[in-house]
Design a protein around this motif. Sequence first.
Motif, mmCIF file in Angstrom:
data_model
loop_
_atom_site.group_PDB
_atom_site.id
_atom_site.type_symbol
_atom_site.label_atom_id
_atom_site.label_comp_id
_atom_site.label_asym_id
_atom_site.label_seq_id
_atom_site.Cartn_x
_atom_site.Cartn_y
_atom_site.Cartn_z
ATOM 1 N N CYS A 1 -9.993 40.533 30.128
ATOM 2 C CA CYS A 1 -8.607 40.989 30.249
ATOM 3 C C CYS A 1 -8.163 40.819 31.700
ATOM 4 C CB CYS A 1 -8.479 42.448 29.818
ATOM 5 S SG CYS A 1 -8.690 42.716 28.053
ATOM 6 N N PRO A 2 -7.821 39.588 32.079
ATOM 7 C CA PRO A 2 -7.421 39.354 33.466
ATOM 8 C C PRO A 2 -6.118 40.069 33.797
ATOM 9 C CG PRO A 2 -6.899 37.457 32.094
ATOM 10 C CD PRO A 2 -7.695 38.386 31.234
ATOM 11 N N SER A 3 -5.970 40.434 35.044
ATOM 12 C CA SER A 3 -4.734 41.070 35.479
ATOM 13 C C SER A 3 -3.610 40.047 35.556
ATOM 14 C CB SER A 3 -4.914 41.709 36.859
ATOM 15 O OG SER A 3 -5.783 42.824 36.798
ATOM 16 N N ALA A 4 -2.406 40.480 35.202
ATOM 17 C CA ALA A 4 -1.232 39.647 35.433
ATOM 18 C C ALA A 4 -1.072 39.440 36.932
ATOM 19 C CB ALA A 4 0.008 40.322 34.856
ATOM 20 N N PRO A 5 -0.507 38.314 37.358
ATOM 21 C CA PRO A 5 -0.329 38.077 38.790
ATOM 22 C C PRO A 5 0.422 39.219 39.470
ATOM 23 C CG PRO A 5 0.111 36.067 37.554
ATOM 24 C CD PRO A 5 -0.059 37.160 36.542
ATOM 25 N N GLY A 6 -0.185 39.743 40.535
ATOM 26 C CA GLY A 6 0.461 40.810 41.281
ATOM 27 C C GLY A 6 0.332 42.183 40.657
ATOM 28 N N VAL A 7 -0.590 42.342 39.678
ATOM 29 C CA VAL A 7 -0.792 43.628 39.005
ATOM 30 C C VAL A 7 -2.289 43.934 39.014
ATOM 31 C CG1 VAL A 7 -0.333 44.985 36.916
ATOM 32 C CG2 VAL A 7 1.174 43.087 37.525
ATOM 33 N N CYS A 8 -2.639 45.209 38.999
ATOM 34 C CA CYS A 8 -4.045 45.597 38.947
ATOM 35 C C CYS A 8 -4.155 46.941 38.246
ATOM 36 C CB CYS A 8 -4.641 45.674 40.347
ATOM 37 S SG CYS A 8 -3.943 46.997 41.367
ATOM 38 N N ALA A 9 -5.400 47.349 37.999
ATOM 39 C CA ALA A 9 -5.643 48.654 37.387
ATOM 40 C C ALA A 9 -5.980 49.708 38.423
ATOM 41 C CB ALA A 9 -6.774 48.552 36.364
ATOM 42 N N GLY A 10 -6.024 49.327 39.695
ATOM 43 C CA GLY A 10 -6.298 50.306 40.730
ATOM 44 C C GLY A 10 -6.789 49.665 42.008
ATOM 45 N N GLY A 11 -7.183 50.530 42.929
ATOM 46 C CA GLY A 11 -7.653 50.106 44.239
ATOM 47 C C GLY A 11 -7.228 51.120 45.275
ATOM 48 N N PRO A 12 -7.511 50.870 46.556
ATOM 49 C CA PRO A 12 -7.033 51.777 47.600
ATOM 50 C C PRO A 12 -5.511 51.921 47.545
ATOM 51 C CG PRO A 12 -8.666 50.247 48.475
ATOM 52 C CD PRO A 12 -8.349 49.774 47.095
ATOM 53 N N ARG A 13 -5.043 53.125 47.673
ATOM 54 C CA ARG A 13 -3.605 53.391 47.524
ATOM 55 C C ARG A 13 -2.763 52.533 48.451
ATOM 56 N NH1 ARG A 13 0.382 54.338 50.543
ATOM 57 N NH2 ARG A 13 -0.680 55.978 51.718
ATOM 58 N N GLY A 14 -3.274 52.222 49.658
ATOM 59 C CA GLY A 14 -2.518 51.438 50.609
ATOM 60 C C GLY A 14 -2.317 49.990 50.209
ATOM 61 N N ARG B 1 -13.469 55.945 27.324
ATOM 62 C CA ARG B 1 -12.541 55.555 28.382
ATOM 63 C C ARG B 1 -12.661 54.071 28.685
ATOM 64 N NH1 ARG B 1 -15.224 54.837 33.307
ATOM 65 N NH2 ARG B 1 -17.306 55.771 33.469
ATOM 66 N N ARG B 2 -11.593 53.540 29.225
ATOM 67 C CA ARG B 2 -11.575 52.126 29.610
ATOM 68 C C ARG B 2 -10.615 51.955 30.771
ATOM 69 N NH1 ARG B 2 -8.213 47.819 27.712
ATOM 70 N NH2 ARG B 2 -9.136 45.805 28.266
ATOM 71 N N ILE B 3 -11.056 51.264 31.822
ATOM 72 C CA ILE B 3 -10.148 50.903 32.904
ATOM 73 C C ILE B 3 -9.142 49.904 32.346
ATOM 74 C CG2 ILE B 3 -9.940 49.801 35.154
ATOM 75 C CD1 ILE B 3 -12.783 50.736 35.781
ATOM 76 N N GLN B 4 -7.868 50.213 32.491
ATOM 77 C CA GLN B 4 -6.825 49.388 31.880
ATOM 78 C C GLN B 4 -5.527 49.523 32.663
ATOM 79 O OE1 GLN B 4 -6.461 49.990 27.629
ATOM 80 N NE2 GLN B 4 -4.458 49.029 27.545
ATOM 81 N N GLY B 5 -4.739 48.464 32.647
ATOM 82 C CA GLY B 5 -3.427 48.504 33.283
ATOM 83 C C GLY B 5 -3.069 47.230 34.009
ATOM 84 N N ARG C 1 6.253 42.247 36.380
ATOM 85 C CA ARG C 1 5.325 41.139 36.630
ATOM 86 C C ARG C 1 4.530 40.794 35.372
ATOM 87 N NH1 ARG C 1 3.181 42.971 42.698
ATOM 88 N NH2 ARG C 1 5.085 42.333 43.797
ATOM 89 N N ALA C 2 4.169 41.787 34.578
ATOM 90 C CA ALA C 2 3.447 41.505 33.344
ATOM 91 C C ALA C 2 4.330 40.781 32.336
ATOM 92 C CB ALA C 2 2.916 42.806 32.740
ATOM 93 N N VAL C 3 5.596 41.169 32.257
ATOM 94 C CA VAL C 3 6.530 40.480 31.355
ATOM 95 C C VAL C 3 6.731 39.038 31.809
ATOM 96 C CG1 VAL C 3 8.915 40.436 30.518
ATOM 97 C CG2 VAL C 3 7.668 42.601 30.618
ATOM 98 N N ALA C 4 6.807 38.818 33.113
ATOM 99 C CA ALA C 4 6.917 37.454 33.627
ATOM 100 C C ALA C 4 5.695 36.630 33.235
ATOM 101 C CB ALA C 4 7.075 37.480 35.145
ATOM 102 N N ALA C 5 4.516 37.231 33.308
ATOM 103 C CA ALA C 5 3.292 36.535 32.906
ATOM 104 C C ALA C 5 3.307 36.223 31.418
ATOM 105 C CB ALA C 5 2.071 37.380 33.261
ATOM 106 N N SER C 6 3.904 37.120 30.622
ATOM 107 C CA SER C 6 4.034 36.890 29.186
ATOM 108 C C SER C 6 4.879 35.651 28.904
ATOM 109 C CB SER C 6 4.669 38.137 28.546
ATOM 110 O OG SER C 6 4.970 37.944 27.187
#
Length: 271
Positions: free
Chosen positions: A81-94, A46-50, A107-112
Motif C-alpha cells: 500500500c504505497p503512499s500517494a505522492p506527498g502523503v504519509c501515515a506519520g513521522g516527526p511532526r515537523g 491495528r494497522r498503520i494506515q493513511g 493529493r490522494a485524489v490527484a493520485a487516483s
Amino acid sequence: MAGVWVTVCLPAEAAGDVEGALADALAPFYLDTSDNPVDRGMWDHRRIQGGSDGLGFAVAAGYENDPRLIHDDPGYGGTPCPSAPGVCAGGPRGLLDFSQPHRASERAVAASWDLWQSLSAVHPPAVPLAVFVDRWRNDPGAFPGDRRGDEMISAYRAQPLVEAYLDHPFSLGLGYLGFIGPHDPDEHPVMSYDGSRSAYIREFTSSARPDTDVLTLDGWWLEGGSHAVHASCEPALCPHDPPKPAVWPGSEAYLEALPADTILVRLHCHA
C-alpha cells in the motif's frame, strides 16, 4: 465491533523502533486480554494506515522522500500500500504539513486520477458498467442464472483496465459494485468523468476536517477530545485530571501544536 482511527504520539527517541514503541503505548488499551480493565479496552487489531488513501498526513515541502516518514502497513494478504505522492501515515511532526486541512485528501485524489490515466494508456478501453447491467437485465443469454448479478459484476471487474485500477489502493474505494435496494451498482467516478483533472480533484477531495482519537505522549487515549482513558489506571478510579485540548473536534489542530520531534502515527483499529 467497529473501526476507529487513532493518532498515536510517540517521543522522539522512539524513532529507532517505532513498531516497538507503538506496541508499548497501545498495550494498556488492548481488548483481548485479562490484564487490562474492560473499560480501558479500545482495540484488538491495528494497522498503520493513511498514506495510500489520503487519511493520513500531508508531507511538508522538501521532505517527500525523507526516510523518517512512516507509511502504510501492507494490506490484507500482504498487498503493498504505497503512499500517494506527498502523503504519509506519520513521522516527526515537523515533517508534516498542517497548513491546509484537506491537503492529504487532495493529493490522494490527484493520485487516483493520475493512476487511471496511466493505466488507460497501457490497457484496452473498458466497457462501462452500465452496459453490463443492461445485458444482465435484458439479454437472457448474457448471464443465465445470475439472479443477484454476481457473475455480471465479476465479468465487468475482470476487464484488465478495471481490475488493475480497482485493485490499487489509489482507487480510494470510490463507487460500489453491488445492488442496494432498487439502486444499480455505482461505477468508480473516474471511469466516466468528463471534466478536467482539476475539477475531479475539487469534486472528490474530502471536505471534512481530519479528526481522530489521539493517544498522547503521557498515555491518555482521547476520544473526540471529551472522553479520556488513562493507560495506567482503572477508568472508574483514575485520580488524574484528563488533558483538555484547546481545540476539538479537529484533532489536527491539537497535533500541530506538539513539539516538532514528536512522532505521529495514524492507525486504523478494530474496536
